[in-house]
Design an enzyme around this catalytic site. Structure first.
Site, PDB file in Angstrom:
ATOM      1  N   ASN A  69       0.834  -1.194   0.000  1.00 32.38           N
ATOM      2  CA  ASN A  69       0.000   0.000   0.000  1.00 32.38           C
ATOM      3  C   ASN A  69       0.870   1.245   0.000  1.00 32.38           C
ATOM      4  O   ASN A  69       1.955   1.272   0.568  1.00 32.38           O
ATOM      5  CB  ASN A  69      -0.957  -0.008   1.202  1.00 32.38           C
ATOM      6  CG  ASN A  69      -0.395   0.734   2.400  1.00 32.38           C
ATOM      7  OD1 ASN A  69      -0.499   1.965   2.476  1.00 32.38           O
ATOM      8  ND2 ASN A  69       0.216   0.010   3.319  1.00 32.38           N
ATOM      9  N   SER A  70       0.357   2.240  -0.681  1.00 34.31           N
ATOM     10  CA  SER A  70       0.979   3.562  -0.673  1.00 34.31           C
ATOM     11  C   SER A  70      -0.140   4.591  -0.653  1.00 34.31           C
ATOM     12  O   SER A  70      -0.257   5.443  -1.532  1.00 34.31           O
ATOM     13  CB  SER A  70       1.864   3.749  -1.910  1.00 34.31           C
ATOM     14  OG  SER A  70       2.471   5.025  -1.900  1.00 34.31           O
ATOM     15  N   GLY A  72      -0.814   6.955   1.585  1.00 34.57           N
ATOM     16  CA  GLY A  72      -0.377   8.325   1.847  1.00 34.57           C
ATOM     17  C   GLY A  72      -1.155   9.051   2.928  1.00 34.57           C
ATOM     18  O   GLY A  72      -1.325  10.271   2.872  1.00 34.57           O
ATOM     19  N   ASN A  99      -3.971   7.108  16.140  1.00 35.30           N
ATOM     20  CA  ASN A  99      -2.692   6.997  15.450  1.00 35.30           C
ATOM     21  C   ASN A  99      -2.309   8.373  14.925  1.00 35.30           C
ATOM     22  O   ASN A  99      -3.007   8.954  14.095  1.00 35.30           O
ATOM     23  CB  ASN A  99      -2.824   5.981  14.313  1.00 35.30           C
ATOM     24  CG  ASN A  99      -1.530   5.751  13.560  1.00 35.30           C
ATOM     25  OD1 ASN A  99      -1.135   6.565  12.727  1.00 35.30           O
ATOM     26  ND2 ASN A  99      -0.876   4.642  13.832  1.00 35.30           N
ATOM     27  N   CYS A 129       6.680   8.369   9.213  1.00 37.12           N
ATOM     28  CA  CYS A 129       6.442   9.560   8.389  1.00 37.12           C
ATOM     29  C   CYS A 129       7.773  10.227   8.021  1.00 37.12           C
ATOM     30  O   CYS A 129       8.734  10.182   8.787  1.00 37.12           O
ATOM     31  CB  CYS A 129       5.573  10.566   9.141  1.00 37.12           C
ATOM     32  SG  CYS A 129       3.929   9.958   9.491  1.00 37.12           S
ATOM     33  N   ILE A 190       5.262  -4.937  13.904  1.00 40.66           N
ATOM     34  CA  ILE A 190       6.026  -4.045  13.028  1.00 40.66           C
ATOM     35  C   ILE A 190       5.086  -3.248  12.127  1.00 40.66           C
ATOM     36  O   ILE A 190       3.984  -3.717  11.817  1.00 40.66           O
ATOM     37  CB  ILE A 190       7.027  -4.820  12.151  1.00 40.66           C
ATOM     38  CG1 ILE A 190       6.310  -5.861  11.302  1.00 40.66           C
ATOM     39  CG2 ILE A 190       8.097  -5.462  13.009  1.00 40.66           C
ATOM     40  CD1 ILE A 190       7.172  -6.594  10.288  1.00 40.66           C
ATOM     41  N   ASN A 191       5.561  -2.080  11.721  1.00 46.21           N
ATOM     42  CA  ASN A 191       4.914  -1.367  10.635  1.00 46.21           C
ATOM     43  C   ASN A 191       5.272  -2.094   9.343  1.00 46.21           C
ATOM     44  O   ASN A 191       5.967  -3.102   9.361  1.00 46.21           O
ATOM     45  CB  ASN A 191       5.378   0.098  10.618  1.00 46.21           C
ATOM     46  CG  ASN A 191       4.337   1.036  10.042  1.00 46.21           C
ATOM     47  OD1 ASN A 191       3.586   0.664   9.153  1.00 46.21           O
ATOM     48  ND2 ASN A 191       4.292   2.257  10.545  1.00 46.21           N
ATOM     49  N   GLY A 242       1.615  -8.075  12.171  1.00 46.00           N
ATOM     50  CA  GLY A 242       2.295  -8.470  10.950  1.00 46.00           C
ATOM     51  C   GLY A 242       1.835  -9.837  10.481  1.00 46.00           C
ATOM     52  O   GLY A 242       2.361 -10.854  10.910  1.00 46.00           O
TER      53      GLY A 242
END
Length: 302
Positions: A69-70, A72, A99, A129, A190-191, A242
């Site tokens: 995913n992107s 944004g 968040n 970020c 984790i992210n 995760g």
């Protein structure tokens, strides 16, 4: 009776299963499918000071055993959320985690201030970020930047602060220790893992932003290892995530040291994923004769 309650930094969750930030939005779509009160908690979609439209599409791509995913950080802005979305969410008996995001330390502090005054239970600092004042490098890449942003934001937090760690680092335990030293009450990991997808026929990246964050079952072995490493490095609670898709996945993360977990990509694959995971987790505890889920935390036999 089996005890499914867990405590993270003094906040009690009815069970350890929390919706991860991003794939659950603000819960509206899922509320039409089941009662959100069954969840341990919801980590809300990432919030910024101002409204964001997010990245240009395409911004989601399927990959083997996962997704990129992107998006944004598309969101309506923190103050809009508090006025228009939070009251509806507060109808449900579940914990809410805000968040918070920003491109500068000042941005993070402002969102922390807004959300600390709101009716949420915890704050989650997303340090993936880009820090625009440092050439766009993410706040969470180096231990010194993790320490600095945590120490800067913490005084603006009137709720327990979770620091969400990126796996795209040399040694995640150094960043975990830095977050703890900076005043974090808990860490989450984790992210997403940095990755990309390519279309061999168009000879172009699949995502408009070229690169994105990989999540889903593909990252689970990485996440388990990092949770295990951090459990042996810090004293504060860990929220693991995760690739969780089953009740036994939750148990595995807790055995590695997580006090609670977050479920992300599974919600896209199956909108009923979290109620099913909670039910299967209860079945696992019954099958194994465990009457208190907290006895799993860090109990891995090595």
């Amino acid at each position: 009776m089996i005890n499914m309650k867990v405590s993270v930094a003094g906040v009690e969750f009815k069970n350890p299963v929390i919706a991860a930030s991003g794939t659950f939005g603000f819960g509206k779509e899922f509320a039409s499918l089941y009662d959100l009160s069954v969840l341990g908690g919801i980590s809300l979609k990432g919030l910024t000071v101002e409204r964001r439209e997010g990245n240009a599409p395409p911004r989601i791509a399927e990959t083997p055993s996962g997704m990129l995913n992107s998006v944004g950080l598309q969101n309506p802005g923190a103050e809009y959320f508090v006025r228009h979305d939070l009251p509806e969410l507060r109808k449900y008996d579940t914990k809410l985690i805000a968040n918070i995001n920003g491109n500068t330390a000042e941005d993070y502090c402002r969102v922390a201030e807004i959300m600390s005054a709101a009716d949420v239970d915890m704050l989650e600092l997303n340090i993936s970020c880009p820090n625009v004042k440092c050439g766009g490098m993410a706040f969470g890449v180096k231990p010194e930047s993790v320490l600095a942003i945590t120490k800067t934001v913490k005084p603006y937090c009137r709720k327990p602060l979770i620091v969400k760690l990126s796996p795209n680092v040399a040694d995640i335990t150094e960043n975990a220790r830095a977050a703890e030293e900076g005043g974090a009450d808990a860490i989450a990991l984790i992210n997403t893992v940095s990755g990309m997808a390519v279309d061999a026929y168009s000879m172009r990246p699949v995502l408009a932003n070229v690169k994105g964050g990989l999540s889903g079952p593909a990252v689970k072995p990485i996440a388990l290892r990092m949770v295990y490493d951090c459990h042996n490095a810090v004293r504060i609670p860990i929220i693991g995530m995760g690739g969780i898709t089953s009740g036994t996945d939750v148990a595995e993360f807790m055995l590695c040291g997580a006090s609670a977990v977050q479920v992300g990509a599974a919600n896209i694959m199956n909108p009923m994923a979290m109620p099913e995971i909670i039910s299967r987790l209860a079945n696992y505890l019954t099958e194994t004769g465990i009457d208190d889920i907290n006895s799993l935390v860090g109990a891995l036999k090595v």
